[in-house]
Write a protein that holds these residues in place. Structure first.
Motif, PDB file in Angstrom:
ATOM      1  N   ALA A 185       0.685  -1.129  -0.034  1.00 50.98           N
ATOM      2  CA  ALA A 185      -0.010  -0.009   0.157  1.00 50.98           C
ATOM      3  C   ALA A 185       0.736   1.147   0.095  1.00 50.98           C
ATOM      4  CB  ALA A 185      -0.798  -0.066   1.302  1.00 50.98           C
ATOM      5  N   ARG A 186       2.270   1.248   0.409  1.00 51.50           N
ATOM      6  CA  ARG A 186       2.981   2.296   0.344  1.00 51.50           C
ATOM      7  C   ARG A 186       4.232   2.359  -0.414  1.00 51.50           C
ATOM      8  NH1 ARG A 186       0.672   1.079   5.510  1.00 51.50           N
ATOM      9  NH2 ARG A 186      -0.218   2.834   6.373  1.00 51.50           N
ATOM     10  N   ALA A 187       5.058   1.344  -0.162  1.00 49.55           N
ATOM     11  CA  ALA A 187       6.317   1.494  -0.877  1.00 49.55           C
ATOM     12  C   ALA A 187       7.229   0.207  -0.458  1.00 49.55           C
ATOM     13  CB  ALA A 187       7.290   2.867  -0.405  1.00 49.55           C
ATOM     14  N   VAL A 188       8.384   0.223  -1.132  1.00 49.65           N
ATOM     15  CA  VAL A 188       9.374  -0.759  -0.876  1.00 49.65           C
ATOM     16  C   VAL A 188      10.511   0.128   0.160  1.00 49.65           C
ATOM     17  CG1 VAL A 188      11.350  -2.147  -1.160  1.00 49.65           C
ATOM     18  CG2 VAL A 188       9.382  -2.057  -2.880  1.00 49.65           C
ATOM     19  N   TYR A 189      10.483  -0.171   1.369  1.00 48.26           N
ATOM     20  CA  TYR A 189      11.503   0.196   2.503  1.00 48.26           C
ATOM     21  C   TYR A 189      12.646  -0.353   2.547  1.00 48.26           C
ATOM     22  CZ  TYR A 189       7.305   2.813   3.819  1.00 48.26           C
ATOM     23  OH  TYR A 189       6.009   3.535   3.765  1.00 48.26           O
ATOM     24  N   VAL A 190      14.023   0.515   2.326  1.00 49.08           N
ATOM     25  CA  VAL A 190      15.273  -0.097   2.128  1.00 49.08           C
ATOM     26  C   VAL A 190      15.822   0.182   3.382  1.00 49.08           C
ATOM     27  CG1 VAL A 190      17.460  -0.384   0.544  1.00 49.08           C
ATOM     28  CG2 VAL A 190      15.174   0.051  -0.328  1.00 49.08           C
TER      29      VAL A 190
END
Length: 270
Positions: A185-190
């Motif tokens: 729902a938001r992003a890929v967090y790295v």
């Protein structure tokens, strides 16, 4: 934060310019039949298949059985398999908040009851590069690294303080010095190996998300997506019908694995 904005902008530009590459061939190279409910693929192309009865079987690249885990009733139904390291296989039983660690022959090495560490809402786990384990604790909104005894070795700050609304990652991956949390729902967090946020890549809505080498893979409707983490190149292909209707898809750098009603189809991605 500047780099986060830069990577997001580059991704959006590549997305806008990407055209469907319909000349790409999906060449089927193997079909492995069996009672298979879920599966995973390691970096040696061994396939780990979970039956409807809960048996875990390791198959080599030819489809021959080389190991079996039969302790199927003790922990209930496995919700996740992590086979990123063929020498250390993780089975996660979410209903019991328990991680079972197996060796390369699928013998039990140990089991971690996360409830004893006051972790009651862990949705996803992943093996780390140093053979420790990443978990995302939804109750604390923190990414944590634990050892085989369940002891917390490091943890991030509360994500609610970092992001306002905490991400709800459905998958974790440890790959090439980074940890990836995917919230569709938001992003890929790295994150780096110390739990510091490095990037935020605006990929949303993908199913069958997988980090394999330098690529992100995922699907949506009849499309297969591949995103090159190093060059920001974005590729898109229209999948044949049998892939669109697969129960589960998994990926290596050059192959697509599709779970069908009676087995797994393996395709070269060319």
């Amino acid at each position: 934060m500047y780099r986060i904005a830069l990577l997001s902008s580059l991704f959006l530009l590549s997305l806008a310019s990407a055209n469907a590459q319909n000349d790409t061939l999906f060449k089927r190279v193997r079909y492995i039949k069996g009672d298979i409910k879920a599966f995973g693929v390691d970096n040696l192309e061994n396939i780990y298949v979970l039956s409807s009865l809960g048996q875990l079987k390791k198959l080599n690249e030819k489809g021959d059985s080389v190991a079996v885990f039969n302790d199927i009733k003790k922990y209930g139904e496995a919700s996740q398999i992590d086979v990123s390291n063929p020498l250390k296989v993780l089975l996660y039983y979410r209903d019991f908040s328990t991680i079972v660690i197996l060796d390369r022959l699928l013998n039990v090495r140990t089991a971690i009851d996360l409830r004893r560490q006051n972790m009651f809402q862990v949705k996803s786990v992943a093996l780390s590069y140093d053979s420790k384990i990443w978990v995302y604790d939804e109750m604390d909104s923190k990414l944590k690294k634990i050892d085989d005894d369940g002891r917390v070795l490091l943890e991030t700050p509360d994500f609610r303080q970092l992001f306002g609304d905490a991400p709800m990652p459905v998958r974790l991956f440890d790959q090439d010095k980074y940890v990836y949390l995917y919230d569709p729902a938001r992003a890929v967090y790295v994150f780096d190996y110390y739990g510091a946020l490095k990037n935020k890549i605006l990929i949303t809505g993908w199913k069958n998300f997988r980090v394999a080498g330098k690529y992100f893979f995922g699907t949506s409707a009849d499309q297969l997506y591949r995103y090159d983490i190093t060059t920001f190149r974005y590729d898109e292909w229209k999948m044949p019908e049998n892939l669109r209707n697969a129960r589960q898809l998994d990926f290596s750098a050059g192959k697509v694995y599709a779970l069908q009603a009676d087995g797994i189809e393996i395709y070269n991605l060319q």
